[in-house]
Design an enzyme around this catalytic site. Structure first.
Site, mmCIF file in Angstrom:
data_model
loop_
_atom_site.group_PDB
_atom_site.id
_atom_site.type_symbol
_atom_site.label_atom_id
_atom_site.label_comp_id
_atom_site.label_asym_id
_atom_site.label_seq_id
_atom_site.Cartn_x
_atom_site.Cartn_y
_atom_site.Cartn_z
ATOM 1 N N ASP A 36 0.821 -1.527 -0.487
ATOM 2 C CA ASP A 36 -0.083 -0.200 0.230
ATOM 3 C C ASP A 36 1.048 1.810 -0.043
ATOM 4 O O ASP A 36 -0.020 2.152 -0.084
ATOM 5 C CB ASP A 36 -0.626 0.416 1.019
ATOM 6 N N HIS A 240 28.965 4.087 -9.706
ATOM 7 C CA HIS A 240 27.279 4.546 -9.287
ATOM 8 C C HIS A 240 27.458 3.649 -7.792
ATOM 9 O O HIS A 240 26.138 2.868 -7.831
ATOM 10 C CB HIS A 240 26.311 3.968 -10.236
ATOM 11 N N ASP A 257 29.493 12.022 -4.565
ATOM 12 C CA ASP A 257 28.737 12.299 -5.246
ATOM 13 C C ASP A 257 27.577 12.836 -5.010
ATOM 14 O O ASP A 257 26.826 11.610 -5.123
ATOM 15 C CB ASP A 257 28.619 11.489 -6.710
ATOM 16 N N ASP A 268 24.761 18.578 -9.223
ATOM 17 C CA ASP A 268 25.144 17.960 -8.842
ATOM 18 C C ASP A 268 26.648 17.172 -8.926
ATOM 19 O O ASP A 268 27.180 18.405 -9.702
ATOM 20 C CB ASP A 268 24.799 17.275 -10.658
ATOM 21 N N HIS A 347 34.019 7.488 -17.692
ATOM 22 C CA HIS A 347 32.967 8.314 -17.739
ATOM 23 C C HIS A 347 33.504 9.854 -18.786
ATOM 24 O O HIS A 347 34.640 10.431 -19.852
ATOM 25 C CB HIS A 347 32.145 8.517 -16.529
ATOM 26 N N HIS A 351 28.290 16.696 -18.297
ATOM 27 C CA HIS A 351 26.360 16.310 -19.369
ATOM 28 C C HIS A 351 25.886 17.279 -18.667
ATOM 29 O O HIS A 351 25.779 17.784 -17.888
ATOM 30 C CB HIS A 351 25.518 15.185 -19.046
ATOM 31 N N HIS A 358 20.560 14.198 -15.708
ATOM 32 C CA HIS A 358 21.502 14.017 -16.343
ATOM 33 C C HIS A 358 20.116 15.091 -17.754
ATOM 34 O O HIS A 358 19.214 14.541 -17.918
ATOM 35 C CB HIS A 358 21.613 12.754 -17.179
ATOM 36 N N GLU A 381 32.865 17.082 -15.059
ATOM 37 C CA GLU A 381 33.366 15.907 -13.797
ATOM 38 C C GLU A 381 34.641 14.673 -13.749
ATOM 39 O O GLU A 381 34.250 14.403 -14.320
ATOM 40 C CB GLU A 381 32.243 15.481 -13.374
ATOM 41 N N TYR A 385 40.059 6.493 -11.345
ATOM 42 C CA TYR A 385 39.729 5.744 -10.485
ATOM 43 C C TYR A 385 40.317 4.556 -10.825
ATOM 44 O O TYR A 385 40.771 3.943 -11.937
ATOM 45 C CB TYR A 385 38.017 4.945 -10.936
ATOM 46 N N ARG A 402 36.615 12.200 -7.783
ATOM 47 C CA ARG A 402 36.092 12.376 -8.577
ATOM 48 C C ARG A 402 35.716 13.774 -8.585
ATOM 49 O O ARG A 402 35.582 14.211 -7.422
ATOM 50 C CB ARG A 402 34.481 12.245 -9.110
ATOM 51 N N GLU A 404 33.579 17.597 -9.609
ATOM 52 C CA GLU A 404 33.032 17.498 -10.185
ATOM 53 C C GLU A 404 31.937 19.249 -10.210
ATOM 54 O O GLU A 404 31.839 19.109 -8.256
ATOM 55 C CB GLU A 404 31.200 16.444 -9.955
HETATM 56 N N1 GLY Z 1 25.927 12.011 -10.625
HETATM 57 C C1 GLY Z 1 25.988 11.892 -11.707
HETATM 58 C C2 GLY Z 1 27.021 11.593 -11.864
HETATM 59 O O1 GLY Z 1 27.665 12.684 -11.969
HETATM 60 O O2 GLY Z 1 26.882 12.019 -13.272
HETATM 61 MN MN MN Z 2 27.783 13.485 -9.864
HETATM 62 MN MN MN Z 3 27.680 14.525 -13.160
#
Ligand code: GLY
Ligand code: MN
Ligand code: MN
Length: 433
Positions: A36, A240, A257, A268, A347, A351, A358, A381, A385, A402, A404
């Site tokens: 529920d 992730h 992150d 972000d 990566h 973005h 995103h 970003e 790694y 990272r 960002e």
């Molecule tokens: N938090 C996901 C990215 O940095 O794209």
């Molecule tokens: Mn991020």
């Molecule tokens: Mn990002």
């Protein structure tokens, strides 16, 4: 968002759609979490962008040039009993008075009323593929109108995805949208700063997540824009990672992150720092390399540069640094063309950022990277790694870095919206000491 913003957006979209067309935009569906209990509802971004309406089960219909009203909203009716159990409803009158709908109908009447609205229109703007049930209903409505063609009723025979024109609009942020994203970024910064201040060995990743969420929510961001990534040690190398359940150990890096969502706009932000408050020699070398790649990439953000320029620059700086550290071997040119960096940097450098983390908007136009333009917001970003193995000397293992930031394209270049969030080595060590 100022209430004038929504009619302005609808008018712009309808001007681009042209007369003889109709747009159908359902909001998101409700998802069950368990029995529920539902997941917290968030309206579909396209739907909210055009309406400002936050309740579930609603469909917006835009009909440019319709004499009796261009904006029709199908939504929930008022219902005293349901409202006692589940909360207030705007109702049909509210849809008109508060949200500027020209007409509002009960959502339960959608199948009866919508075919009539299609009559005489040439084109339907609708985004297929988001929700199969709606896709089928739309096709059914068209068929219903087509079946009446012998009585002289004209049915639309052109389907156009809404994404192209609508997402192009969403890519260019208005002053109010920039203000909302600034606020989201500001709140995120409070969370990241708090995380740096309280972090110490022996805490857990989820305790750090709790500090972030505490700071987000108490400043009015009722939800993060995406599940926070709080990864220490080996977990910092999982892009992730969201389990967030391990203990923080002295000597490890902690990668966070996490971004707040404010008024339906995302931020972000990533920061990486040592659990103990002091970078080891290897951690500092990698950190400074990622930071220099990030700063160089940010310099590439300016009107007229291509979307890919920041990424290309980050790759060059990272490759040079990895060569210098002896992690990559070979010639620069060949390493870049072979994408040798992708073992440690898998990566892209950013973005679009907006209502969706995103965010929408094409990255290429006619097969070419598009140019950056005033009012666009993107993330920058880069990262490196080093999980155990991969032929790497042990001293580099479990370092995941990272950095960002969220960057607005301005007439003279860029504005780093998150510039106040500590990211220099000395600055971070001072804050954590
Ligand atoms: N938090 C996901 C990215 O940095 O794209
Ligand atoms: Mn991020
Ligand atoms: Mn990002």
């Amino acid at each position: 968002m100022n209430e004038k913003e929504f009619p302005r957006r609808r008018k712009r979209l309808m001007d681009m759609m042209g007369d003889e067309s109709i747009a159908i935009i359902p909001t998101a569906s409700v998802h069950i979490r368990n029995r529920d209990v539902e997941f917290p509802f968030r309206p579909d971004s396209d739907f909210y962008y055009l309406t400002g309406y936050q309740e579930p089960t609603a469909v917006a219909v835009l009909i440019p040039g319709r004499i009796s009203g261009e904006f029709v909203l199908f939504c929930r009716e008022k219902d005293a009993k349901m409202e006692t159990w589940h909360g207030r409803r705007t109702g049909l009158e509210g849809a008109c008075d508060l949200y500027g709908a020209d007409d509002a109908f009960p959502i339960d009447d959608l199948d009866d009323i919508l075919p009539g609205l299609l009559e005489g229109r040439e084109r339907i703007f609708y985004t297929m593929g988001n929700d199969q049930a709606y896709d089928q209903r739309v096709v059914g409505w068209v068929k219903q109108v087509r079946d009446m063609s012998r009585s002289g009723v004209h049915a639309p025979d052109e389907f156009i995805s809404l994404t192209h024109i609508l997402h192009e609009m969403r890519l260019y942020k208005s002053r109010q949208e920039i203000t909302a994203i600034r606020q989201a970024v500001w709140i995120s910064g409070l969370g990241h700063q708090r995380a740096m201040e309280v972090c110490r060995p022996g805490m857990t990743e989820y305790q750090i997540e709790a500090e972030l969420l505490h700071e987000f929510m108490r400043h009015g961001a009722r939800s993060p824009a995406y599940p926070p990534i709080v990864g220490s040690g080996a977990n910092s190398c999982i892009l992730h990672y969201t389990e967030n359940r391990d203990e923080l150990r002295a000597g490890d890096i902690l990668l966070i992150d996490a971004g707040a969502e404010y008024d339906f706009y995302a931020s972000d932000i990533t920061r990486s720092f040592p659990v103990s408050g002091e970078f080891s020699r290897e951690q500092e070398l990698i950190y400074e390399l990622v930071l220099s790649a990030q700063l160089a990439a940010i310099e590439q953000v300016k009107p007229g540069n291509h979307w890919n320029d920041p990424h290309d620059t980050a790759i060059e700086v990272l490759t040079d640094g990895l060569l210098e550290l002896g992690i990559l071997r070979g010639t620069r040119k060949k390493l870049i063309s072979d994408q040798a960096y992708s073992r440690y940097y898998m990566h892209r450098t950013g973005h679009w950022l907006g209502m969706d983390v995103h965010d929408v908007g094409d990255y290429k136009l006619d097969g070419e990277w598009r140019m950056l333009d005033v009012g666009m917001i993107l993330t920058v970003e880069p990262g490196l790694y080093f999980p155990p193995g991969r032929g790497l000397a042990k001293k580099w293992w479990n370092i995941g870095i990272r950095i960002e930031d969220d960057v607005l394209v301005t007439p003279t270049g860029h504005d780093v919206l998150s510039k106040h969030i500590p990211k220099g080595v000395a600055e971070i060590e001072r804050l954590m000491s």
